[in-house]
Write a protein that holds these residues in place. Structure first.
Motif, PDB file in Angstrom:
ATOM      1  N   VAL B   7      12.012  36.525  31.412  1.00 50.19           N
ATOM      2  CA  VAL B   7      12.113  37.979  31.342  1.00 50.19           C
ATOM      3  C   VAL B   7      12.262  38.348  29.876  1.00 50.19           C
ATOM      4  CG1 VAL B   7      13.488  39.989  32.007  1.00 50.19           C
ATOM      5  CG2 VAL B   7      13.211  38.092  33.607  1.00 50.19           C
ATOM      6  N   ARG B   8      11.419  39.251  29.402  1.00 48.66           N
ATOM      7  CA  ARG B   8      11.498  39.643  27.988  1.00 48.66           C
ATOM      8  C   ARG B   8      11.368  41.148  27.856  1.00 48.66           C
ATOM      9  NH1 ARG B   8       6.455  37.446  28.760  1.00 48.66           N
ATOM     10  NH2 ARG B   8       7.002  35.390  27.973  1.00 48.66           N
ATOM     11  N   PRO B   9      11.887  41.693  26.742  1.00 49.10           N
ATOM     12  CA  PRO B   9      11.714  43.126  26.508  1.00 49.10           C
ATOM     13  C   PRO B   9      10.223  43.449  26.381  1.00 49.10           C
ATOM     14  CG  PRO B   9      13.086  42.100  24.782  1.00 49.10           C
ATOM     15  CD  PRO B   9      12.603  41.004  25.659  1.00 49.10           C
ATOM     16  N   LYS B  10       9.788  44.549  26.970  1.00 44.16           N
ATOM     17  CA  LYS B  10       8.384  44.948  26.819  1.00 44.16           C
ATOM     18  C   LYS B  10       8.063  45.229  25.357  1.00 44.16           C
ATOM     19  CE  LYS B  10       7.334  47.051  31.284  1.00 44.16           C
ATOM     20  NZ  LYS B  10       7.158  48.307  32.030  1.00 44.16           N
ATOM     21  N   ALA B  11       6.786  45.079  25.006  1.00 47.24           N
ATOM     22  CA  ALA B  11       6.358  45.426  23.648  1.00 47.24           C
ATOM     23  C   ALA B  11       6.732  46.874  23.378  1.00 47.24           C
ATOM     24  CB  ALA B  11       4.847  45.223  23.527  1.00 47.24           C
ATOM     25  N   GLY B  12       7.271  47.113  22.196  1.00 48.26           N
ATOM     26  CA  GLY B  12       7.634  48.480  21.832  1.00 48.26           C
ATOM     27  C   GLY B  12       9.071  48.833  22.155  1.00 48.26           C
ATOM     28  N   ILE B  13       9.707  48.013  22.996  1.00 44.62           N
ATOM     29  CA  ILE B  13      11.117  48.256  23.318  1.00 44.62           C
ATOM     30  C   ILE B  13      11.975  47.560  22.258  1.00 44.62           C
ATOM     31  CG2 ILE B  13      12.939  47.778  25.016  1.00 44.62           C
ATOM     32  CD1 ILE B  13      11.092  49.801  26.146  1.00 44.62           C
ATOM     33  N   GLY B  34       9.746  35.005  12.117  1.00 42.18           N
ATOM     34  CA  GLY B  34       9.544  36.437  12.334  1.00 42.18           C
ATOM     35  C   GLY B  34       9.392  36.758  13.795  1.00 42.18           C
ATOM     36  N   ASP B  35       9.435  38.031  14.083  1.00 45.56           N
ATOM     37  CA  ASP B  35       9.148  38.558  15.414  1.00 45.56           C
ATOM     38  C   ASP B  35       9.991  37.872  16.498  1.00 45.56           C
ATOM     39  OD1 ASP B  35       7.871  40.360  16.985  1.00 45.56           O
ATOM     40  OD2 ASP B  35       5.950  39.317  17.088  1.00 45.56           O
ATOM     41  N   VAL B  36      11.281  37.751  16.238  1.00 45.41           N
ATOM     42  CA  VAL B  36      12.167  37.088  17.196  1.00 45.41           C
ATOM     43  C   VAL B  36      12.498  38.056  18.336  1.00 45.41           C
ATOM     44  CG1 VAL B  36      14.371  35.911  17.511  1.00 45.41           C
ATOM     45  CG2 VAL B  36      13.166  35.718  15.335  1.00 45.41           C
ATOM     46  N   ARG B  37      12.275  37.611  19.529  1.00 46.40           N
ATOM     47  CA  ARG B  37      12.575  38.429  20.705  1.00 46.40           C
ATOM     48  C   ARG B  37      13.431  37.586  21.633  1.00 46.40           C
ATOM     49  NH1 ARG B  37      11.086  43.681  20.492  1.00 46.40           N
ATOM     50  NH2 ARG B  37      10.117  43.837  22.543  1.00 46.40           N
ATOM     51  N   ILE B  38      14.460  38.195  22.189  1.00 47.70           N
ATOM     52  CA  ILE B  38      15.340  37.447  23.080  1.00 47.70           C
ATOM     53  C   ILE B  38      15.308  38.040  24.476  1.00 47.70           C
ATOM     54  CG2 ILE B  38      17.740  36.736  23.488  1.00 47.70           C
ATOM     55  CD1 ILE B  38      18.064  36.273  20.591  1.00 47.70           C
ATOM     56  N   GLY B  39      15.103  37.177  25.432  1.00 42.71           N
ATOM     57  CA  GLY B  39      15.071  37.604  26.825  1.00 42.71           C
ATOM     58  C   GLY B  39      15.900  36.659  27.675  1.00 42.71           C
ATOM     59  N   ARG B  40      15.613  36.634  28.946  1.00 47.87           N
ATOM     60  CA  ARG B  40      16.379  35.788  29.865  1.00 47.87           C
ATOM     61  C   ARG B  40      15.488  34.733  30.508  1.00 47.87           C
ATOM     62  NH1 ARG B  40      17.735  40.584  31.151  1.00 47.87           N
ATOM     63  NH2 ARG B  40      16.783  40.655  33.203  1.00 47.87           N
ATOM     64  N   LEU B  41      16.130  33.635  30.813  1.00 47.52           N
ATOM     65  CA  LEU B  41      15.493  32.551  31.559  1.00 47.52           C
ATOM     66  C   LEU B  41      16.236  32.444  32.881  1.00 47.52           C
ATOM     67  CD1 LEU B  41      13.976  29.782  31.946  1.00 47.52           C
ATOM     68  CD2 LEU B  41      15.914  28.750  30.751  1.00 47.52           C
ATOM     69  N   ILE B  42      15.519  32.527  33.986  1.00 49.84           N
ATOM     70  CA  ILE B  42      16.152  32.364  35.298  1.00 49.84           C
ATOM     71  C   ILE B  42      15.494  31.167  35.973  1.00 49.84           C
ATOM     72  CG2 ILE B  42      16.595  33.438  37.536  1.00 49.84           C
ATOM     73  CD1 ILE B  42      15.816  36.046  35.422  1.00 49.84           C
ATOM     74  N   GLU B  43      16.293  30.188  36.343  1.00 48.88           N
ATOM     75  CA  GLU B  43      15.771  29.012  37.040  1.00 48.88           C
ATOM     76  C   GLU B  43      16.384  28.984  38.424  1.00 48.88           C
ATOM     77  OE1 GLU B  43      14.644  25.778  33.807  1.00 48.88           O
ATOM     78  OE2 GLU B  43      16.806  26.042  33.958  1.00 48.88           O
ATOM     79  N   LEU B  44      15.564  28.725  39.409  1.00 49.42           N
ATOM     80  CA  LEU B  44      16.087  28.723  40.771  1.00 49.42           C
ATOM     81  C   LEU B  44      15.251  27.833  41.686  1.00 49.42           C
ATOM     82  CD1 LEU B  44      15.274  32.257  42.291  1.00 49.42           C
ATOM     83  CD2 LEU B  44      14.136  31.289  40.332  1.00 49.42           C
ATOM     84  N   GLU B  45      15.885  27.483  42.793  1.00 45.12           N
ATOM     85  CA  GLU B  45      15.171  26.790  43.869  1.00 45.12           C
ATOM     86  C   GLU B  45      14.825  27.842  44.910  1.00 45.12           C
ATOM     87  OE1 GLU B  45      14.313  23.590  44.024  1.00 45.12           O
ATOM     88  OE2 GLU B  45      15.256  23.197  42.090  1.00 45.12           O
ATOM     89  N   VAL B  46      13.562  27.850  45.323  1.00 45.22           N
ATOM     90  CA  VAL B  46      13.143  28.875  46.270  1.00 45.22           C
ATOM     91  C   VAL B  46      12.199  28.241  47.287  1.00 45.22           C
ATOM     92  CG1 VAL B  46      11.293  29.640  44.709  1.00 45.22           C
ATOM     93  CG2 VAL B  46      12.170  31.209  46.448  1.00 45.22           C
ATOM     94  N   THR B  47      12.419  28.550  48.558  1.00 40.22           N
ATOM     95  CA  THR B  47      11.557  27.951  49.574  1.00 40.22           C
ATOM     96  C   THR B  47      10.220  28.679  49.676  1.00 40.22           C
ATOM     97  OG1 THR B  47      12.743  29.265  51.220  1.00 40.22           O
ATOM     98  CG2 THR B  47      13.423  26.985  50.980  1.00 40.22           C
ATOM     99  N   GLU B  67       9.373  42.865  30.988  1.00 38.80           N
ATOM    100  CA  GLU B  67       8.282  42.262  31.736  1.00 38.80           C
ATOM    101  C   GLU B  67       8.709  40.850  32.118  1.00 38.80           C
ATOM    102  OE1 GLU B  67       5.039  42.403  28.966  1.00 38.80           O
ATOM    103  OE2 GLU B  67       5.630  40.507  28.029  1.00 38.80           O
ATOM    104  N   TYR B  68       8.126  40.336  33.181  1.00 38.62           N
ATOM    105  CA  TYR B  68       8.525  39.004  33.620  1.00 38.62           C
ATOM    106  C   TYR B  68       7.302  38.123  33.781  1.00 38.62           C
ATOM    107  CZ  TYR B  68       7.234  40.821  38.224  1.00 38.62           C
ATOM    108  OH  TYR B  68       6.559  41.396  39.274  1.00 38.62           O
ATOM    109  N   GLU B  69       7.555  36.846  33.734  1.00 44.74           N
ATOM    110  CA  GLU B  69       6.497  35.852  33.869  1.00 44.74           C
ATOM    111  C   GLU B  69       7.063  34.747  34.746  1.00 44.74           C
ATOM    112  OE1 GLU B  69       4.180  32.802  30.782  1.00 44.74           O
ATOM    113  OE2 GLU B  69       5.409  34.446  30.027  1.00 44.74           O
ATOM    114  N   ILE B  70       6.312  34.347  35.745  1.00 47.93           N
ATOM    115  CA  ILE B  70       6.790  33.325  36.672  1.00 47.93           C
ATOM    116  C   ILE B  70       6.099  32.004  36.356  1.00 47.93           C
ATOM    117  CG2 ILE B  70       6.862  32.639  39.105  1.00 47.93           C
ATOM    118  CD1 ILE B  70       6.966  35.727  39.707  1.00 47.93           C
ATOM    119  N   LEU B  71       6.880  30.980  36.079  1.00 49.19           N
ATOM    120  CA  LEU B  71       6.328  29.651  35.809  1.00 49.19           C
ATOM    121  C   LEU B  71       6.713  28.725  36.953  1.00 49.19           C
ATOM    122  CD1 LEU B  71       7.449  29.120  32.082  1.00 49.19           C
ATOM    123  CD2 LEU B  71       5.377  30.231  32.908  1.00 49.19           C
TER     124      LEU B  71
END
Lengths: 73, 73
Positions: B7-13, B34-47, B67-71
């Motif tokens: 999860v990261r801040p949207k561009a422009g935020i 440069g251009d350091v952005r800090i967001g969250r990492l969520i790790e989980l087990e999901v069925t 915005e979020y990205e699912i890996l």
């Protein structure tokens, strides 16, 4: 180059934020979710990626309670 | 299955946490960062990984400013 650093609580370290998210997901009706852990994502542009581990040790992560993982791109 | 959500801040935020980390890295002598952005990492087990986007929309991210990205894995 663009780099991503993932920082997460070490195994065995309490993660109250993850526990709260897990309860909230269950309360919202999401079943089959477990072991939720919440950490940080750091994205940055860096000219010398070889310095990333040192950045993590000195500032981006707390090596006492967190582990980090460096991803390219 | 194990899943990771970024999860990261949207561009422009504005990202004051990222800006602070960037200044701190420079103060520690790390050049070329440069251009350091800090967001969250969520790790989980999901069925049922198909429910992950809904979890993100409803709880794990704030779609107004993040915005979020699912890996997998």
């Amino acid at each position: 180059m663009h780099a991503r650093v993932l920082v997460r609580p070490k195994a065995g370290i309490l993660d109250p934020q993850g526990a709260a998210a897990e309860r909230a997901l269950a309360a919202l009706g999401f079943a089959g979710v477990g072991d939720v852990r919440i950490g940080r994502l750091i994205e940055l542009e860096v000219t010398d990626p070889a310095t990333l581990p040192q950045m993590c040790e000195r500032l981006l992560a707390n090596p006492l309670i967190e582990e980090y993982e460096i991803l390219d791109g």
